[in-house]
Design a protein around this motif. Structure first.
Motif, short mmCIF file in Angstrom:
data_model
loop_
_atom_site.label_atom_id
_atom_site.label_comp_id
_atom_site.label_asym_id
_atom_site.label_seq_id
_atom_site.Cartn_x
_atom_site.Cartn_y
_atom_site.Cartn_z
N THR A 27 21.74 8.55 -33.74
CA THR A 27 21.89 9.97 -34.04
C THR A 27 21.20 10.82 -32.98
O THR A 27 21.74 11.83 -32.53
CB THR A 27 21.27 10.28 -35.42
OG1 THR A 27 21.82 9.41 -36.39
CG2 THR A 27 21.50 11.73 -35.80
N ALA A 28 20.00 10.42 -32.60
CA ALA A 28 19.22 11.17 -31.61
C ALA A 28 18.30 10.19 -30.89
O ALA A 28 17.74 9.27 -31.51
CB ALA A 28 18.40 12.27 -32.28
N ILE A 29 18.12 10.41 -29.59
CA ILE A 29 17.36 9.48 -28.76
C ILE A 29 16.32 10.24 -27.95
O ILE A 29 16.65 11.24 -27.29
CB ILE A 29 18.27 8.70 -27.79
CG1 ILE A 29 19.43 8.05 -28.55
CG2 ILE A 29 17.48 7.65 -27.02
CD1 ILE A 29 20.53 7.53 -27.64
N SER A 30 15.10 9.76 -27.98
CA SER A 30 14.04 10.31 -27.14
C SER A 30 13.21 9.18 -26.58
O SER A 30 13.31 8.03 -27.02
CB SER A 30 13.16 11.29 -27.94
OG SER A 30 12.45 10.60 -28.95
N CYS A 31 12.36 9.52 -25.62
CA CYS A 31 11.48 8.54 -24.99
C CYS A 31 10.15 9.21 -24.74
O CYS A 31 10.07 10.44 -24.56
CB CYS A 31 12.10 8.04 -23.69
SG CYS A 31 11.23 6.65 -22.91
N ARG A 32 9.08 8.43 -24.72
CA ARG A 32 7.74 9.01 -24.57
C ARG A 32 7.48 9.51 -23.16
O ARG A 32 6.68 10.42 -22.96
CB ARG A 32 6.69 7.97 -24.96
CG ARG A 32 5.31 8.55 -25.19
CD ARG A 32 4.35 7.51 -25.68
NE ARG A 32 4.08 6.49 -24.66
CZ ARG A 32 3.29 5.44 -24.87
NH1 ARG A 32 2.74 5.26 -26.06
NH2 ARG A 32 3.07 4.57 -23.91
N GLU A 33 8.14 8.91 -22.17
CA GLU A 33 7.92 9.32 -20.79
C GLU A 33 9.19 9.88 -20.17
O GLU A 33 10.30 9.40 -20.46
CB GLU A 33 7.44 8.13 -19.94
CG GLU A 33 6.06 7.62 -20.30
CD GLU A 33 6.07 6.61 -21.43
OE1 GLU A 33 5.05 6.49 -22.13
OE2 GLU A 33 7.11 5.95 -21.63
N ALA A 34 9.02 10.88 -19.32
CA ALA A 34 10.17 11.46 -18.64
C ALA A 34 10.88 10.42 -17.77
O ALA A 34 12.11 10.39 -17.69
CB ALA A 34 9.72 12.66 -17.78
N SER A 35 10.10 9.55 -17.14
CA SER A 35 10.70 8.51 -16.30
C SER A 35 11.51 7.54 -17.15
O SER A 35 12.58 7.07 -16.72
CB SER A 35 9.60 7.76 -15.53
OG SER A 35 8.63 7.22 -16.42
N GLY A 36 11.04 7.22 -18.35
CA GLY A 36 11.78 6.34 -19.24
C GLY A 36 13.07 6.98 -19.72
O GLY A 36 14.11 6.31 -19.80
N ALA A 37 13.02 8.29 -20.03
CA ALA A 37 14.23 9.00 -20.44
C ALA A 37 15.26 8.99 -19.32
O ALA A 37 16.47 8.80 -19.56
CB ALA A 37 13.88 10.43 -20.84
N GLU A 38 14.79 9.18 -18.10
CA GLU A 38 15.70 9.16 -16.94
C GLU A 38 16.36 7.79 -16.79
O GLU A 38 17.57 7.70 -16.53
CB GLU A 38 14.91 9.52 -15.68
CG GLU A 38 15.74 9.61 -14.43
CD GLU A 38 14.91 10.01 -13.21
OE1 GLU A 38 15.36 9.71 -12.08
OE2 GLU A 38 13.83 10.61 -13.39
N THR A 39 15.57 6.72 -16.96
CA THR A 39 16.11 5.37 -16.84
C THR A 39 17.15 5.10 -17.93
O THR A 39 18.23 4.55 -17.66
CB THR A 39 14.98 4.33 -16.93
OG1 THR A 39 14.05 4.54 -15.87
CG2 THR A 39 15.53 2.92 -16.84
N LEU A 40 16.85 5.47 -19.16
CA LEU A 40 17.77 5.23 -20.27
C LEU A 40 19.05 6.04 -20.11
O LEU A 40 20.15 5.56 -20.42
CB LEU A 40 17.09 5.54 -21.60
CG LEU A 40 16.01 4.54 -22.02
CD1 LEU A 40 15.24 5.06 -23.23
CD2 LEU A 40 16.63 3.17 -22.35
N ASN A 41 18.93 7.27 -19.64
CA ASN A 41 20.13 8.08 -19.42
C ASN A 41 21.02 7.48 -18.34
O ASN A 41 22.25 7.52 -18.43
CB ASN A 41 19.74 9.51 -19.03
CG ASN A 41 19.32 10.33 -20.24
OD1 ASN A 41 19.81 10.11 -21.35
ND2 ASN A 41 18.42 11.27 -20.05
N CYS B 147 19.09 11.15 -23.91
CA CYS B 147 17.68 10.86 -24.16
C CYS B 147 16.79 11.95 -23.58
O CYS B 147 16.93 12.32 -22.41
CB CYS B 147 17.32 9.50 -23.55
SG CYS B 147 15.61 8.99 -23.90
N VAL B 148 15.88 12.46 -24.39
CA VAL B 148 14.98 13.52 -23.93
C VAL B 148 13.53 13.03 -24.04
O VAL B 148 13.20 12.24 -24.93
CB VAL B 148 15.16 14.81 -24.75
CG1 VAL B 148 16.57 15.34 -24.60
CG2 VAL B 148 14.83 14.58 -26.23
N PRO B 149 12.65 13.50 -23.16
CA PRO B 149 11.23 13.13 -23.26
C PRO B 149 10.54 13.95 -24.34
O PRO B 149 10.78 15.15 -24.48
CB PRO B 149 10.68 13.48 -21.87
CG PRO B 149 11.59 14.54 -21.34
CD PRO B 149 12.94 14.27 -21.93
#
Length: 383
Positions: A170-184, A192-194
């Motif tokens: 439904t919604a995806i986030s990540c604790r780190e901006a770098s992780g969100a970038e990798t998942l996207n 995915c948003v940080p």
């Protein structure tokens, strides 16, 4: 709406506190009832947990960890006090699940939320694990709040698995901006948003009420070294002597890398701190030295001047993938470099000494807190 949370919630100060913060945040919302899904034995010494360790790390490593836990009275007391905190503060499901039985939890919950901590780090947990919510029935909400990915490189097979895992979220986030970038990049879409770690999602007064009075009368440097090296510990001692401060340390925090120098490190050892006392030790310190993400988090929340060492692996070498957890938060909070690398420890460079503008850091964290709260509410009630 009854929500089941899948996260790590035991044995480590950061894991326990982020689970507590996330559960507390969710249960503040009207119409929401949530609990942590029990995927471990109820206690760290239960038969189920011993058996899981035997299967995952083998006989030698399991008995090595058990030896350390029973060899020192302080470690036995720490385990007891950590368990008491979990029992009194966390709401954990009565039913215990495994990878083989987790699908049965669909009968108990209307929605599922995974996060935070490093539950999505492929080096620590397989991409086919329950933490990716692949067992959840169609039509139920699947939300990721602040899991840490912690890996820059993943195999083609893992990418395919991750893309399939996240397709029905439904919604995806990540604790780190770098992780969100990798998942996207893996998903090939910007879903995915940080967001902030749950411990920063709650304002400081909540932690004030928990952490209470100072543990020590003297002024001190608090050293929270999950791993680290002898040289790093000696560097902290030298720094404290120059400042005329005592060193308070918590010894033997990571069974995978025991440094025997911990036996003589520091002036006083806080052997048996529970999570509330861990926060108090940071809150009232003059300086904090750590190699821990959550050690840095609470230093920022309490405006404690801090320095952080890059985390080392079992081989004693710096884990570059772990640096993103540190640098992303420093950038978010607009805090100048506080990382102590080997050239500083070895005397070839000076310690970073830029002043921290705590007003600027607070504003940055508050902005991220509001954005994180918006993400969570939107995922729960609008999507």
């Amino acid at each position: 709406m009854k929500i089941g949370i899948l996260t790590w919630w035991r044995n480590n100060y950061g894991s326990v506190l982020q689970a507590y913060a996330l559960e507390h945040t969710l249960n503040r919302y009207d119409g929401v009832q949530c609990e942590i899904i029990c995927q471990f034995g109820k206690t760290s010494t239960s038969f189920d947990n011993v058996w899981d360790k035997l299967k995952s790390v083998g006989v030698v490593e399991t008995f090595k960890r058990a030896f350390w836990k029973v060899s020192f009275g302080g470690l036995r007391r720490r385990t007891q006090k950590m368990q008491q905190f979990v029992d009194s503060r966390l709401i954990v499901s009565e039913q215990q699940y495994t990878e083989q039985t987790i699908a049965k939890s669909n009968e108990c919950y209307d929605a599922f939320l995974c996060g935070s901590d490093q539950i999505w780090n492929p080096d620590l947990s397989p991409t086919s694990s329950m933490y990716w919510l692949g067992f959840v029935k169609s039509g139920k909400k699947k939300i990721a709040y602040a899991p840490s990915f912690g890996a820059k490189e993943v195999s083609w097979e893992q990418k395919i698995q991750i893309r399939e895992n996240l397709r029905s979220f439904t919604a995806i986030s990540c604790r780190e901006a770098s992780g969100a970038e990798t998942l996207n990049a893996i998903m090939r879409e910007n879903r995915c948003v940080p967001v902030l770690d749950p411990t920063m999602l709650i304002e400081r007064k909540f932690w004030d009420d928990i952490s209470g009075q100072p543990l020590y009368k003297e002024r001190y440097v608090f050293a929270y070294m999950l791993r680290g090296t002898k040289k790093q510990r000696q560097f902290i001692e030298k720094f404290a002597r120059q400042k005329g401060l005592k060193v308070i340390s918590i010894p033997f925090l990571d069974w995978e890398k025991i440094d025997l120098y911990d036996l003589k490190f520091g002036d006083e050892k806080l052997w048996d701190a529970n999570p509330a006392e861990f926060i108090s030790a940071i809150r009232h310190a003059e300086y904090v030295f750590c190699d821990s993400f959550h050690g840095m988090v609470f230093s920022i929340l309490y405006h404690r001047p801090f320095y952080i060492f890059p985390k080392v692996g079992k081989d004693g070498k710096i884990k570059e993938t772990q640096l993103c957890r540190i640098t992303d938060l420093l950038i978010l909070a607009q805090i100048p470099d506080r990382i102590v690398k080997d050239d500083v420890v070895e005397g070839r460079a000076v310690l970073p000494d830029a002043e921290i503008d705590w007003n600027l850091a607070d504003k940055a964290v508050e902005g991220a807190r509001q954005a994180s709260e918006f993400f969570l509410r939107n995922a729960l009630f609008l999507q």
